[in-house]
Scaffold this active site. Sequence first.
Site, PDB file in Angstrom:
ATOM      1  N   ASP A  98       0.871  -1.164   0.000  1.00 15.61           N
ATOM      2  CA  ASP A  98       0.000   0.000   0.000  1.00 15.61           C
ATOM      3  C   ASP A  98       0.920   1.229   0.000  1.00 15.61           C
ATOM      4  O   ASP A  98       2.048   1.152   0.472  1.00 15.61           O
ATOM      5  CB  ASP A  98      -0.867  -0.058   1.266  1.00 15.61           C
ATOM      6  CG  ASP A  98      -1.562   1.242   1.538  1.00 15.61           C
ATOM      7  OD1 ASP A  98      -2.269   1.730   0.646  1.00 15.61           O
ATOM      8  OD2 ASP A  98      -1.387   1.787   2.657  1.00 15.61           O
ATOM      9  N   ASP A 135      -0.017   4.966   0.869  1.00 16.06           N
ATOM     10  CA  ASP A 135      -0.189   5.967   1.927  1.00 16.06           C
ATOM     11  C   ASP A 135      -0.320   5.314   3.302  1.00 16.06           C
ATOM     12  O   ASP A 135      -1.210   4.494   3.532  1.00 16.06           O
ATOM     13  CB  ASP A 135      -1.416   6.833   1.632  1.00 16.06           C
ATOM     14  CG  ASP A 135      -1.285   7.549   0.285  1.00 16.06           C
ATOM     15  OD1 ASP A 135      -0.162   7.957  -0.053  1.00 16.06           O
ATOM     16  OD2 ASP A 135      -2.304   7.679  -0.422  1.00 16.06           O
ATOM     17  N   CYS A 151     -11.576  -2.627  -8.536  1.00 13.66           N
ATOM     18  CA  CYS A 151     -10.169  -2.445  -8.136  1.00 13.66           C
ATOM     19  C   CYS A 151      -9.994  -1.839  -6.751  1.00 13.66           C
ATOM     20  O   CYS A 151      -9.013  -2.126  -6.068  1.00 13.66           O
ATOM     21  CB  CYS A 151      -9.382  -1.669  -9.190  1.00 13.66           C
ATOM     22  SG  CYS A 151     -10.157  -0.255  -9.968  1.00 13.66           S
TER      23      CYS A 151
HETATM   24 MG   LIG Z   1      -2.838   3.091   3.618  1.00 14.59          MG
HETATM   25 ZN   LIG Z   2     -11.247   1.298  -8.903  1.00 16.22          ZN
END
Ligand SMILES: [Mg+2]
Ligand SMILES: [Zn+2]
Length: 171
Positions: A11, A13, A98
Amino acid sequence: MDQAFDAVLFDRDGTLIRDVPYNGDPQRVVPMPGAREILRDLRTHGVRTGVVSNQSGIGRGLLTETQVAAVNARVEELLGRFGTWQICPHHPDEGCACRKPAPGLVISACAALGVRPERTLVVGDIGADVAAAEAAGAVPVLVPTEVTRPEEVERAPRVAPDLHAVAGMIR
Ligand SMILES: [Mg+2]
Ligand SMILES: [Zn+2]
């Protein structure tokens, strides 16, 4: 963990870089502790790397794709090149396949890297990251931050205090 991984997906952020909500400014990109080290380690050992990131700021009209691309370029300047970037630009209400916790980003990243999900570790800071990994058949690890809810920590099958500890799980 005695399992070997062919790829590690992160990931963005709150996991690779400090979470600055809807950030469009490359100058505000600050790596999380251990990010440089784990990435150097993975690349040294030939483990593929990727980023799987919800960027609903685009769908919300708060960010342009160009701004997100500029921030991502800054991430690569600071942390090196990733094998794939998978970004969901959609608004949460769009019901896309997504946006995490849906598995789409993880599945696309595995396909782009040519790795099997079950040989892929997914590192994130919230429950949606864990859920996306599980839905894709990948192996999740949660690295909680101050925004992670206690029940998300409780539910996660694997929790690490920071990225240094994640690096220790992989070796
Ligand atoms: Mg995050
Ligand atoms: Zn998406």
